[in-house]
Design a protein around this motif. Structure first.
Motif, mmCIF file in Angstrom:
data_model
loop_
_atom_site.group_PDB
_atom_site.id
_atom_site.type_symbol
_atom_site.label_atom_id
_atom_site.label_comp_id
_atom_site.label_asym_id
_atom_site.label_seq_id
_atom_site.Cartn_x
_atom_site.Cartn_y
_atom_site.Cartn_z
ATOM 1 N N ASP A 29 -5.185 7.996 -9.295
ATOM 2 C CA ASP A 29 -6.464 8.691 -9.240
ATOM 3 C C ASP A 29 -7.482 7.865 -10.017
ATOM 4 O O ASP A 29 -7.225 7.481 -11.164
ATOM 5 N N GLY B 265 0.432 7.955 -6.623
ATOM 6 C CA GLY B 265 -0.593 8.983 -6.806
ATOM 7 C C GLY B 265 -1.700 8.567 -7.752
ATOM 8 O O GLY B 265 -2.083 9.335 -8.637
ATOM 9 N N ASP C 195 0.685 4.027 -2.859
ATOM 10 C CA ASP C 195 0.366 5.412 -2.485
ATOM 11 C C ASP C 195 1.361 6.405 -3.084
ATOM 12 O O ASP C 195 0.992 7.543 -3.404
ATOM 13 N N THR C 196 2.609 5.992 -3.263
ATOM 14 C CA THR C 196 3.602 6.897 -3.850
ATOM 15 C C THR C 196 3.329 7.164 -5.327
ATOM 16 O O THR C 196 3.875 8.106 -5.888
ATOM 17 N N LYS D 61 -7.069 -1.314 -5.142
ATOM 18 C CA LYS D 61 -6.209 -0.136 -4.995
ATOM 19 C C LYS D 61 -6.048 0.636 -6.305
ATOM 20 O O LYS D 61 -5.845 1.848 -6.288
ATOM 21 N N ASP E 216 0.827 -1.216 0.000
ATOM 22 C CA ASP E 216 0.000 0.000 0.000
ATOM 23 C C ASP E 216 0.856 1.258 0.000
ATOM 24 O O ASP E 216 0.548 2.232 -0.712
ATOM 25 N N ALA E 217 1.929 1.244 0.774
ATOM 26 C CA ALA E 217 2.816 2.413 0.825
ATOM 27 C C ALA E 217 3.412 2.674 -0.553
ATOM 28 O O ALA E 217 3.504 3.826 -0.997
#
Length: 171
Positions: free
Chosen positions: A27, A25, A22-23, A62, A18-19
């Motif tokens: 959308d 970005g 998340d990097t 995700k 997840d980390a």
């Protein structure tokens, strides 16, 4: 996130994945997110060692994709695996040049020494898995054995055992 079938530490692995995601970005409205799928799957496989259904479902959520979209990519590319692999993945080329020069004997000896067959589960200690591959494009080095990407050429059954024993020492 579903961790019930995964090894201990699965929550930490999902958090690491997840980390990473998340990097990026990502959308939901950006169609380019589909272009990140292979990158994310590579990272997920590096973290988990393979891509079980639970991981594929998580990646789909995700990236705002369907499970079928993720599964289709995983099943299309040979690099991805849905089954656990050993710490040391041994690939033996069974292409024509390697086969003619004795790769079948090399493979048989590795299977004998490790007590497992190619393209099955890893050794009970999780250290080794074996795959029989089609041509790897190193015909001049036939027969070829690859361990975690490191290529060994002109391998004999005895040399294959030496190589395996070196990796056993590493644990």
């Amino acid at each position: 996130m579903c961790c019930n079938k995964l090894s201990e530490g699965a929550a930490a692995k999902f958090a690491e994945l997840d980390a990473f995601i998340d990097t990026l970005g990502i959308d939901r409205a950006d169609e380019r997110r589909r272009g990140r799928l292979i990158q994310v799957l590579h990272r997920a496989q590096a973290i988990f060692g393979y891509l079980p259904r639970e991981v594929q479902i998580h990646v789909a959520k995700k990236l705002f994709l369907t499970e079928a979209q993720v599964s289709g990519v995983v099943s299309f590319y040979n690099y991805f695996t849905t089954e656990p692999k050993g710490k040391y993945c041994i690939d033996v080329c069974m292409g024509t040049a390697c086969y003619v020069k004795g790769s079948e004997k090399v493979l048989s000896e590795i299977e004998r020494v490790l007590g497992i067959k190619a393209d099955t589960n890893p050794t009970p200690d999780g250290l080794f898995s074996i795959s029989a591959l089609r041509c790897v494009g190193a015909c001049g080095l036939a027969p070829v054995m690859i361990v975690n990407g490191k290529v060994y050429g002109k391998v004999t059954p005895a040399k294959a055992v030496e190589i395996v024993n070196e990796y056993k020492k590493l644990g």
